[in-house]
Design a protein around this motif. Structure first.
Motif, short mmCIF file in Angstrom:
data_model
loop_
_atom_site.label_atom_id
_atom_site.label_comp_id
_atom_site.label_asym_id
_atom_site.label_seq_id
_atom_site.Cartn_x
_atom_site.Cartn_y
_atom_site.Cartn_z
N MET A 83 12.66 1.12 0.70
CA MET A 83 13.19 1.00 2.05
C MET A 83 12.44 -0.09 2.82
SD MET A 83 13.25 3.85 5.09
CE MET A 83 11.47 4.03 5.11
N TYR A 84 11.12 -0.10 2.68
CA TYR A 84 10.31 -1.08 3.39
C TYR A 84 10.51 -2.49 2.81
CZ TYR A 84 8.05 2.85 5.65
OH TYR A 84 7.80 3.98 6.39
N SER A 85 10.67 -2.58 1.53
CA SER A 85 10.92 -3.88 0.90
C SER A 85 12.23 -4.48 1.39
CB SER A 85 10.93 -3.74 -0.62
OG SER A 85 9.66 -3.36 -1.09
N SER A 86 13.22 -3.63 1.55
CA SER A 86 14.52 -4.08 2.05
C SER A 86 14.38 -4.61 3.49
CB SER A 86 15.52 -2.93 2.00
OG SER A 86 16.72 -3.30 2.58
N ARG A 87 13.65 -3.91 4.30
CA ARG A 87 13.42 -4.36 5.67
C ARG A 87 12.65 -5.68 5.68
NH1 ARG A 87 11.87 1.63 7.77
NH2 ARG A 87 10.73 0.63 9.48
N MET A 88 11.68 -5.82 4.78
CA MET A 88 10.92 -7.06 4.70
C MET A 88 11.82 -8.24 4.36
SD MET A 88 7.80 -6.93 5.61
CE MET A 88 7.48 -8.61 5.11
N ARG A 89 12.76 -8.05 3.44
CA ARG A 89 13.70 -9.13 3.10
C ARG A 89 14.47 -9.57 4.34
NH1 ARG A 89 13.99 -6.22 -1.65
NH2 ARG A 89 15.78 -4.98 -0.95
N GLU A 143 0.81 -1.22 0.00
CA GLU A 143 0.00 0.00 0.00
C GLU A 143 0.84 1.28 0.00
OE1 GLU A 143 -3.36 0.05 -0.29
OE2 GLU A 143 -3.20 -2.12 -0.54
N ILE A 144 2.13 1.15 0.23
CA ILE A 144 3.03 2.31 0.26
C ILE A 144 3.32 2.75 -1.17
CG2 ILE A 144 5.36 3.06 0.91
CD1 ILE A 144 5.14 1.10 3.29
N PRO A 145 3.34 4.05 -1.42
CA PRO A 145 3.65 4.53 -2.77
C PRO A 145 4.99 3.97 -3.27
CG PRO A 145 2.94 6.34 -1.37
CD PRO A 145 3.09 5.13 -0.49
N PRO A 146 5.06 3.65 -4.57
CA PRO A 146 6.27 3.02 -5.13
C PRO A 146 7.56 3.77 -4.82
CG PRO A 146 4.51 3.02 -6.75
CD PRO A 146 4.02 3.82 -5.57
N GLN A 147 7.54 5.08 -4.80
CA GLN A 147 8.76 5.84 -4.56
C GLN A 147 9.30 5.65 -3.14
OE1 GLN A 147 5.80 7.10 -5.39
NE2 GLN A 147 5.28 8.90 -4.15
N SER A 148 8.45 5.24 -2.21
CA SER A 148 8.86 5.02 -0.82
C SER A 148 8.98 3.55 -0.47
CB SER A 148 7.85 5.66 0.13
OG SER A 148 7.68 7.02 -0.14
#
Length: 117
Positions: A69-75, A61-66
């Motif tokens: 950072m969250y995807s990296s934390r999820m990994r 749900e987070i805008p693609p430009q942000s």
């Protein structure tokens, strides 16, 4: 939205720390006490998986430009979850024989002998 993600992150951190501590205690327990601890850990692992799913939904749900950072934390969280699951295989029987390394992670779980059933 990121506040929900951060709340899930905090819950995940507390939960995984508790799971890690419990996994380390399992080899020292016997009988019903061990079975109860194993059941509790299995429940907590499921809760951690559910938190990861909620976090993934938040990231979508987070805008693609942000989102990067969250995807990296999820990994990173998925890797941590994978390590926990590797330390605690989903089998029906557990053994008190293990090899613990300096970092406290429990390795090489083996099955109980038949008389433990």
């Amino acid at each position: 939205m990121s506040s929900d993600f951060e709340s899930y992150e905090q819950d995940f951190a507390v939960l995984t720390a508790d799971i890690t501590g419990r996994i380390g205690r399992v080899p020292k327990l016997l009988g019903d006490e061990k079975k109860q601890m194993v059941a509790n850990i299995e429940k907590q692992l499921e809760e951690a998986r559910e938190l990861l799913e909620q976090m993934e939904l938040e990231v979508r749900e987070i805008p693609p430009q942000s989102r990067g950072m969250y995807s990296s934390r999820m990994r990173s969280y998925k890797q941590e979850m994978g390590k926990l699951e590797a330390d605690f295989p989903e089998e029906g029987n557990w053994c008190s024989c293990f090899q613990a390394f300096g970092n406290g992670r429990v390795q090489n779980w083996m099955l109980f002998m038949e008389e433990e059933k």
